[in-house]
Every structure is written in C-alpha cells, then in structure tokens.
Write a protein that holds these residues in place. Structure first.
Motif, PDB file in Angstrom:
ATOM      1  N   ASN A 489       0.824  -1.217   0.000  1.00 58.97           N
ATOM      2  CA  ASN A 489       0.000   0.000   0.000  1.00 58.97           C
ATOM      3  C   ASN A 489       0.857   1.266   0.000  1.00 58.97           C
ATOM      4  O   ASN A 489       0.591   2.230  -0.738  1.00 58.97           O
ATOM      5  CB  ASN A 489      -0.923  -0.003   1.216  1.00 58.97           C
ATOM      6  CG  ASN A 489      -1.899   1.163   1.189  1.00 58.97           C
ATOM      7  OD1 ASN A 489      -2.644   1.344   0.231  1.00 58.97           O
ATOM      8  ND2 ASN A 489      -1.878   1.972   2.243  1.00 58.97           N
ATOM      9  N   GLU A 490       1.927   1.251   0.771  1.00 50.52           N
ATOM     10  CA  GLU A 490       2.803   2.427   0.828  1.00 50.52           C
ATOM     11  C   GLU A 490       3.536   2.622  -0.497  1.00 50.52           C
ATOM     12  O   GLU A 490       3.733   3.759  -0.943  1.00 50.52           O
ATOM     13  CB  GLU A 490       3.811   2.268   1.982  1.00 50.52           C
ATOM     14  CG  GLU A 490       4.540   3.565   2.300  1.00 50.52           C
ATOM     15  CD  GLU A 490       5.393   3.480   3.552  1.00 50.52           C
ATOM     16  OE1 GLU A 490       6.295   4.326   3.699  1.00 50.52           O
ATOM     17  OE2 GLU A 490       5.159   2.567   4.387  1.00 50.52           O
ATOM     18  N   GLU A 493       1.177   4.201  -2.924  1.00 48.53           N
ATOM     19  CA  GLU A 493       1.019   5.640  -2.681  1.00 48.53           C
ATOM     20  C   GLU A 493       2.128   6.429  -3.391  1.00 48.53           C
ATOM     21  O   GLU A 493       1.896   7.513  -3.925  1.00 48.53           O
ATOM     22  CB  GLU A 493       1.024   5.917  -1.178  1.00 48.53           C
ATOM     23  CG  GLU A 493      -0.242   5.444  -0.470  1.00 48.53           C
ATOM     24  CD  GLU A 493      -0.156   5.574   1.047  1.00 48.53           C
ATOM     25  OE1 GLU A 493       0.943   5.968   1.539  1.00 48.53           O
ATOM     26  OE2 GLU A 493      -1.153   5.287   1.738  1.00 48.53           O
ATOM     27  N   THR A 494       3.331   5.861  -3.404  1.00 47.75           N
ATOM     28  CA  THR A 494       4.452   6.507  -4.105  1.00 47.75           C
ATOM     29  C   THR A 494       4.191   6.518  -5.613  1.00 47.75           C
ATOM     30  O   THR A 494       4.448   7.514  -6.296  1.00 47.75           O
ATOM     31  CB  THR A 494       5.775   5.773  -3.810  1.00 47.75           C
ATOM     32  OG1 THR A 494       6.032   5.821  -2.409  1.00 47.75           O
ATOM     33  CG2 THR A 494       6.931   6.406  -4.566  1.00 47.75           C
ATOM     34  N   GLU A 496       1.314   6.546  -7.099  1.00 46.24           N
ATOM     35  CA  GLU A 496       0.250   7.522  -7.384  1.00 46.24           C
ATOM     36  C   GLU A 496       0.772   8.948  -7.414  1.00 46.24           C
ATOM     37  O   GLU A 496       0.182   9.825  -8.050  1.00 46.24           O
ATOM     38  CB  GLU A 496      -0.874   7.385  -6.342  1.00 46.24           C
ATOM     39  CG  GLU A 496      -1.698   6.123  -6.509  1.00 46.24           C
ATOM     40  CD  GLU A 496      -2.913   6.103  -5.582  1.00 46.24           C
ATOM     41  OE1 GLU A 496      -3.640   7.106  -5.564  1.00 46.24           O
ATOM     42  OE2 GLU A 496      -3.120   5.082  -4.894  1.00 46.24           O
ATOM     43  N   GLU A 497       1.889   9.193  -6.742  1.00 50.13           N
ATOM     44  CA  GLU A 497       2.474  10.539  -6.732  1.00 50.13           C
ATOM     45  C   GLU A 497       3.236  10.855  -8.019  1.00 50.13           C
ATOM     46  O   GLU A 497       3.564  12.013  -8.280  1.00 50.13           O
ATOM     47  CB  GLU A 497       3.437  10.672  -5.537  1.00 50.13           C
ATOM     48  CG  GLU A 497       2.743  10.633  -4.179  1.00 50.13           C
ATOM     49  CD  GLU A 497       3.749  10.544  -3.043  1.00 50.13           C
ATOM     50  OE1 GLU A 497       4.974  10.527  -3.341  1.00 50.13           O
ATOM     51  OE2 GLU A 497       3.324  10.483  -1.877  1.00 50.13           O
ATOM     52  N   LYS A 503      -2.929   5.014 -11.850  1.00 46.47           N
ATOM     53  CA  LYS A 503      -3.266   4.497 -10.528  1.00 46.47           C
ATOM     54  C   LYS A 503      -2.987   2.994 -10.494  1.00 46.47           C
ATOM     55  O   LYS A 503      -3.474   2.238 -11.331  1.00 46.47           O
ATOM     56  CB  LYS A 503      -4.744   4.750 -10.230  1.00 46.47           C
ATOM     57  CG  LYS A 503      -5.173   4.300  -8.839  1.00 46.47           C
ATOM     58  CD  LYS A 503      -6.641   4.579  -8.586  1.00 46.47           C
ATOM     59  CE  LYS A 503      -7.079   4.061  -7.226  1.00 46.47           C
ATOM     60  NZ  LYS A 503      -8.520   4.306  -6.982  1.00 46.47           N
ATOM     61  N   GLU A 527     -10.305   1.206   2.454  1.00 50.53           N
ATOM     62  CA  GLU A 527      -8.964   1.307   3.038  1.00 50.53           C
ATOM     63  C   GLU A 527      -8.596  -0.056   3.600  1.00 50.53           C
ATOM     64  O   GLU A 527      -9.419  -0.966   3.673  1.00 50.53           O
ATOM     65  CB  GLU A 527      -8.950   2.348   4.166  1.00 50.53           C
ATOM     66  CG  GLU A 527      -9.950   2.024   5.281  1.00 50.53           C
ATOM     67  CD  GLU A 527     -10.068   3.133   6.324  1.00 50.53           C
ATOM     68  OE1 GLU A 527      -9.528   4.226   6.059  1.00 50.53           O
ATOM     69  OE2 GLU A 527     -10.685   2.891   7.373  1.00 50.53           O
TER      70      GLU A 527
END
Length: 803
Positions: A489-490, A493-494, A496-497, A503, A527
């Motif tokens: 998940n982390e 998130e990177t 997605e940045e 995505k 979540e």
C-alpha cells in the motif's frame, strides 16, 4: 598478391560469364523461382521487438513474471468520454456489439457495463460474492443514470481502472486468451471485431466517439502498418532510382537492365527471410528497398565503365570483358565494405539486430553477383550504345561540377582543412548534447487513428504501456500477510504521486474493496483493515475464493499466495524519464522491502523496452567501432600503407561526427532506429574512398608518381561515378522519409544526410589530404602496390570471349 583476386583471375571470370550466358541465366531464373517459393514461410512479427538477449537478467525476470501471472499485454480497452452512453438505447446497442466478442475463443473474459460485477456481503456464509452491477430487468434511462452516478461515486476500486472520476471518461476491457494473443489469431480477432469500419458503424449508431487501444490492438495495427509500408518503400525506391538513373544515362535500356537486377535482388531478400524463417519486423521490412538503393550504384559503376570503354574503342566484346576484369575487384571490395557495415550487427546479442545484419549482408553480397553476371550478359545480346547514350559522359553540368571540385582543391586547401576542423569541433560539441531516448510507441505512426487513441488514454488514464512490480514474499500465503499488504500500500502511494504512471492495482485494492463491502459498500471504508478487522474480513475473503471461485484474487496473487503483483500503466515517456522513475521506485522498494524477507523486481513491457534501448545503444556503439576496425584492417590489407589507412578513414569518420552533432543540436535522440545510421552509412561511404584510392594509385603509376597530376586526374575519372552513386544513395535513402514510423524517417534522413556529407568529404577533403602528403612526387615504397588488384591496368585484353 592473391592469385584468386588478380587481374588474370578476373579475366578468367569474365570469360566464364560471357561464354556461359545461357546456363547462368537459367541458374539465376531457377534460383529466383526457388527463393520466391520461400515467401510462404515469411512471418510477420506479433510482438514488440525484444532488444535484450534471452540470457539477460531483465529478460529472465520478465519470463519469471510471465510464468507466475501469464502474458500481461493481453488487455484491449474500449472507451469514450460521453455521458450519453448511459441510456437504454445505447446499452442495448453496446450489448449487441460486445455479445459476439464474448463468444469468440480468442477472448478470456470482458469487463463491460452489462457484465460488470461488484462485491456483495453474504453474512450467512461469511463470504463475499460477485453480483451484476446492472440488472437487465430494470434497465431504463433513469436507472442507468443512477448507475452511472453510483459507478463514479461509490466504487473507488474501479477508479483509474474503468473510469476517470474527474473527466467522466469510461473504458471497458477485453482480456484476450493469453495463449493466442501473440499469434496470427490476434490479427484475425482485431480485424473481425475492432476494424475501423466496425468502430465507425458503432459510433454512428450510438452517437459517441469511441476509442480503442491496448497492446494487442496496438501491435496488430502497428504490424499492419509495417506490412503496408514494404510495398510503399519498394515502389518509391524503384521509382526514384529509375528516374535518377534515366536522367544520368538517358537510356531506357540501361534503366531496364538495372531495374531487373534490383528487382531480382528484392525477390531474393524476401526469399532469404522465408528461408531463414525470420519475422518481418520494422527493421527487416526496410531490407528490400535497401537492396534497391544499394544495388543501383553497382549498376552505375558497371554500366558507366561499359559505356566508357565503348566510347574509347567501340569494341563490344572488349568492353564487356573489361567491365568484369577492370572493375570486378573494385565492386567486390565496395560491396564487402557495405556488407561489413551491416554484418557488424551480427556481433550484437540482440536477435532483432542479428537477423537484420545476416539478411542484409547476405543479400548485398548476392546482389554483387547478380550485377556482375546479368549486366554484361544483357549487354552482350544488345547492339552497341548509340552516341546519345554516351552523351552523359561529357555533360556540361558534370564538367562544371568536376571543375569546381578541382579548383577548390587546387586553390583553397587551407580553407578545406579549416572547414573540416570547424565541422569536427561542431560535431563534437553537438555529440555532448545528444540524449538517449526511446519507448515502445515513440516511433509508431503518428498520423493514424490508433495513435490518437493512445494519446486519449494517456490523457484520461495515464497510458496503456504496462509496468509491473512483482513481490516475492518467500513464503506461501505471504502476500496476504498484514505487514506485506501495508508495504504494498505504501509503495502504491508513491506510484500515485508520479504523474507519468497510472493508478496502481494490486491485492491491496481487493482487500480495501472487501472492507468497503463489509461495511455495506460505504466508500469511506475503502482502506486497509485495521488489526482488529483483519481476522473477520480476511476470513470473508478466504471463504470467497473456495471452490474455484478465485477470480477475485487470481489476477493479483499467484496460486501459492507467495507472489503478488502491482500493475500500473505508463505514459509515452523517454528512457531518460523512465530511468528517473525507476530510481525513485527502487529507492522506495529498498526502504520498504528488506532483501532478507522479500525479493522485488520491476518488469513489464515498458521496463523491458527501456532496458533494451540502453543495452542496444551500448552494443551498437561497439558494432560501429568494430565496423571501423574491420574496414581499417581491410584498407590496411588492400593498400599496405599507414598513411592510406588514415587518409581513408578521416573523410568517412568526419561525416559521422557531423551527423551526430546535428542530432545533438536538433534534439534528435539516440535510440534503436537512429543508432543504426552510423554503421550503415560508414559501410556505404567507404565505397567511394576505395574507388578513389584505387584509381589514384593507378594514376600515380601512369604519371610517374607525380601526386598533383594524379589527384586531379583521379577527380576527373572517378568523380562522375562517385557523384552519380552518391546522388542515387541520397535520394534512395530519402524515400524512407515517406514512412509513418518516426524511427524509419530518422534512419532514412540521417543516412541520406551522412552520405551527402561523405560524398563531399571524399571528393574534396580526401584529395586535399592526398596532396598534403608530399609536395610533388611520391614513390612506390610510400604507396606500395595493393595486395589485391582493385582496378586492373589498361592492357589489351583478348576480345574473343563472346562466341
């Protein structure tokens, strides 16, 4: 001196050719028929070019990924950006269109509005079940508008995958059968259901603009574009070279003979592809027109020599014999250097380049044999050329051009060297501006509908080029562990940045969706479960995958649960940006996934191509250096003089540096298509040098080793043929600018430009360098007799070869 390449040897060959005309023509006809029969074995490529060797680490990792999850390039997407889709009439039309596609054996499954499934909680059996998103018995305009709203607001799992919440764009998915996605069946499927006519008819009926893309679709239409352009290139090359040839020689007879030779050469090149069972790729597709462009200069040298001999003494038999015996070695040497330029690709470990190098070099050598046999035999059956056919030998414009060259060399030698040094400095500065770039779709035809659709998906869904991250947890079921999910998940998130990436989708999305469903579909709960929630939510997930009902997870986790994947898509970016993204992701991976517990690899089509581009550039630089070394050794063997090696290389390396400099200043990047330019151009441009130096040594001997007189005589004698061949090569390679493929356009224009510089360099800089060696007189020790008689001396040959 090698006996088998001596003057007497070529006299012997000339006699054999001219005495056995009928037998040789029969052999050529029979072999041509044999090669034509091999065409049936030609195969068109169904995948992107793999630029890496099979044993390369990146390829091994990619194959490992395919073993775990299957072909990742099997997705076709059909989308639109129009809210009017969501009405009863359009839904019915769409269902009719997609129904036949679903039934086809080429399709594994589809994700479309009518078969879209959503999770629903089954409290009784403590599991999740997939239920239809749209109920067919409730379809109405009002109901569908409600469903549209629900899709965009309540299903974050599908956001970025099926819809763009901000713009309202929607896409549906067709997953092709992984076993046939890279076979001829893919083309049949695409043309049957997704052809331009089919899509336009659907657009007209529904009143919306439909966009189709995805790797199987792109590959199919891209391959079709390659096939279509083969005919275009062959026709354009024949047209341009025949017009130029006729303009120079003003003879239908000479033009027809030359066209016959290169057409047979083209047939042999197609036959070679079939005989060796090679695929037709964007590279091998340019070999047939290359044969035409390279073959015409051979014809020019031979026919020009024949006409010069006829003008000199009017004896047809002697002229034909001298065509073979006097320029046989020279033509052989020039063809060998050209073939060497292509053959250097064979030493690379890329199968794509090896096949290109093998087919091109073999056919260049066979083309030499065709020219040497057919041209003298054809003229032996024809009457002597008329005066009008020989008029071009004394054309005023050629006299003016040669006179200008001579005056420039005679009066402006300092300026010549100054300009050469200036251009060298210009080129070196430009080389430092060159960037390495390349992507799978960068060189695809930009004037096509499918390229416009690629841009649409880049804007709405951040691309269609898959980038995969495979995570090996080193333990069965390790992919579903809480700690692994949080790390994934982390990392997502990177991703997605990063604006160039779409995505991402993984098992994490499924688990988040499961939690949302557990809480009755409330999107606020999309979540990862907390520690307290994990036990019962993961229980629901495990119960949902029993009895073979594992569709929920099988796309994201392998059957053992040890390997997980993260899928994202990439925009069409260059390898320089890709390298920065890779570095950023790798730093995050190193931080999140300790190597003692995880093995994480980046892979996917986009990643493999980026690595392949850098690998190819490195290999092609080595192949260029190898070509220079190989041709230097050939020059050393021919002329046995260090001075001549230097003199021969400088005028041919300078054009390469100039072209590289232009690429830097004009922003043309180094990529697989443009790096080919240098080896090809170098191998061809050296031909003029060999002709010039061979004739120069002849003139030295004839003029008592007086350098100035010999240089000017050589310019007059060899300049016309060098000019003719260079013009033909320039315009011949220029036909590749007609291509819709950016790489082919770059290849053609850059080779043409390099050869133009090479002609001027060989006609101006080379003579100036020769004049600078000594002030007035040379001797045989300084310029020894060549190991091979490149040009035979003007001796009186026997004229009785033709019976």
């Amino acid at each position: 001196m090698l006996k088998w390449l001596s003057t007497s040897f070529w006299d012997y060959i000339a006699g054999k050719i001219l005495r056995n005309r009928v037998a040789l023509l029969i052999i050529i006809f029979a072999f041509t028929a044999f090669m034509a029969m091999q065409w049936k074995n030609m195969r068109f490529t169904y995948t992107e070019a793999n630029l890496l060797p099979d044993h390369h680490e990146v390829n091994i990792q990619y194959k490992s990924f395919l073993d775990k999850f299957g072909e990742e390039g099997n997705l076709i997407v059909i989308g639109f950006k129009d809210s009017t889709f969501f009405n009863a009439k359009n839904l019915k039309t769409w269902e009719k269109f997609i129904a036949n596609i679903k039934k086809d054996k080429a399709v594994d499954f589809t994700i479309s509005i009518e078969d879209l499934r959503v999770l629903e909680k089954d409290t009784l059996q403590q599991k999740f079940k997939l239920v239809p998103f749209v109920s067919n018995d409730k379809v109405s305009d009002e109901y569908l508008k409600q469903k549209e709203k629900e899709l965009f607001n309540n299903l974050p799992f599908y956001e970025g995958m099926l819809f763009n919440k901000e713009s309202g764009a929607v896409r549906f998915a067709i997953y092709m059968n992984k076993k046939i996605v890279n076979t001829a069946a893919r083309k049949d499927f695409v043309l049957k259901y997704l052809s331009k006519d089919k899509i336009e008819a659907l657009e007209k009926e529904m009143g919306i603009d439909i966009r189709v893309s995805g790797m199987p679709y792109i590959r199919t239409l891209n391959s079709q574009s390659i096939i279509d352009e083969i005919g275009l290139f062959v026709g354009a090359a024949l047209g341009v070279t025949s017009l130029l040839f006729f303009f120079f020689f003003r003879s239908f007879r000479a033009t027809f003979i030359s066209m016959l030779v290169v057409i047979i050469g083209v047939m042999w090149s197609f036959g070679t592809l079939g005989l060796l069972n090679y695929e037709i790729t964007v590279l091998t597709a340019i070999i047939p027109p290359l044969i035409i462009v390279i073959g015409i200069p051979n014809c020019i040298f031979l026919i020009n020599k024949y006409q010069q001999e006829v003008k000199k003494h009017g004896n047809k038999a002697k002229s034909l014999q001298r065509v073979i015996s006097k320029v046989g070695n020279a033509t052989l040497m020039t063809n060998l250097t050209t073939a060497a330029g292509f053959a250097t690709f064979i030493v690379t470990e890329s199968e794509l380049l090896k096949e290109f190098g093998i087919v091109a070099s073999l056919n260049i050598v066979s083309l030499f044999l065709l020219c040497l046999i057919i041209i003298p035999i054809a003229y032996s059956y024809m009457p002597l050329p008329k005066e009008k056919h020989l008029a071009h030998l004394g054309k005023n414009y050629m006299k003016s051009f040669i006179t200008w060259i001579e005056n420039t060399i005679r009066k402006h030698s300092v300026a010549i060297f100054a300009v050469a040094i200036g251009l060298l400095v210009f080129g070196i500065i430009g080389i430092y501006q060159i960037k390495v770039s390349g992507s799978i779709i960068e060189d695809m035809p930009k004037n096509t509908g499918f390229f416009d659709d690629i841009i649409f998906y880049e804007q709405e869904f951040d691309g269609v080029m898959p980038l995969e991250i495979m995570i090996d947890t080193k333990k069965p079921k390790g992919a579903l562990k809480s700690v692994t999910l949080k790390r994934i998940n982390e990392l997502q998130e990177t991703i997605e940045e990063i604006p160039e990436l779409s995505k991402p989708v993984s098992i994490v999305n499924v688990v988040k969706y499961a939690k949302q469903t557990f809480y009755n579909g409330n999107p606020e709960y999309y979540e990862l479960p907390t520690k307290q929630e994990e036990a019962f939510i993961l229980t629901y997930i495990k119960n949902s995958t029993k009895k073979g009902n594992d569709n929920m997870m099988k796309s994201y986790v392998d059957s053992t649960g040890q390997y997980a994947r993260i899928t994202t898509f990439m925009r069409d970016i260059g390898t320089d940006k890709m390298a920065k993204i890779e570095e950023r992701l790798q730093n995050k991976i190193d931080k999140l996934f300790p190597t003692e517990r995880y093995t994480v690899t980046m892979t996917g089509k986009a990643y493999v191509f980026e690595k392949g581009t850098h690998y190819l550039v490195h290999n092609l630089v080595l192949s260029l250096l190898f070509a220079i070394l190989l041709i230097s050794l050939l020059m050393a063997y021919l002329f046995r003089s260090v001075k001549m090696i230097i003199v021969s290389l400088l005028p041919n390396i300078l054009p390469l540096v100039i072209t590289a400099g232009l690429m830097g200043f004009l922003g043309i990047p180094i990529k697989p298509s443009t790096i080919l330019v240098f080896s090809i151009a170098f191998g061809i441009s050296v031909d003029d040098t060999i002709h010039f130096l061979a004739k120069y040594r002849q003139e030295l001997k004839a003029n008592n080793w007086k350098i100035k007189r010999s240089v000017y005589a050589t310019v007059k004698e060899a300049g016309i043929s060098m000019f003719y061949t260079s013009v033909v090569l320039f315009f011949g390679f220029s036909v590749f600018t007609l291509s819709s493929f950016g790489g082919t356009v770059a290849l053609g224009s850059l080779v043409a430009t390099t050869l133009l510089f090479a002609m001027l360099s060989n006609l101006i800089l080379l003579p100036a360098l020769l004049l600078s060696l000594e002030k007035s007189v040379a001797n045989e020790e300084e310029f020894p007799e060549p190991t091979i008689d490149i040009l035979a001396e003007d001796l009186e040959e026997d004229s009785s070869q033709i019976q």
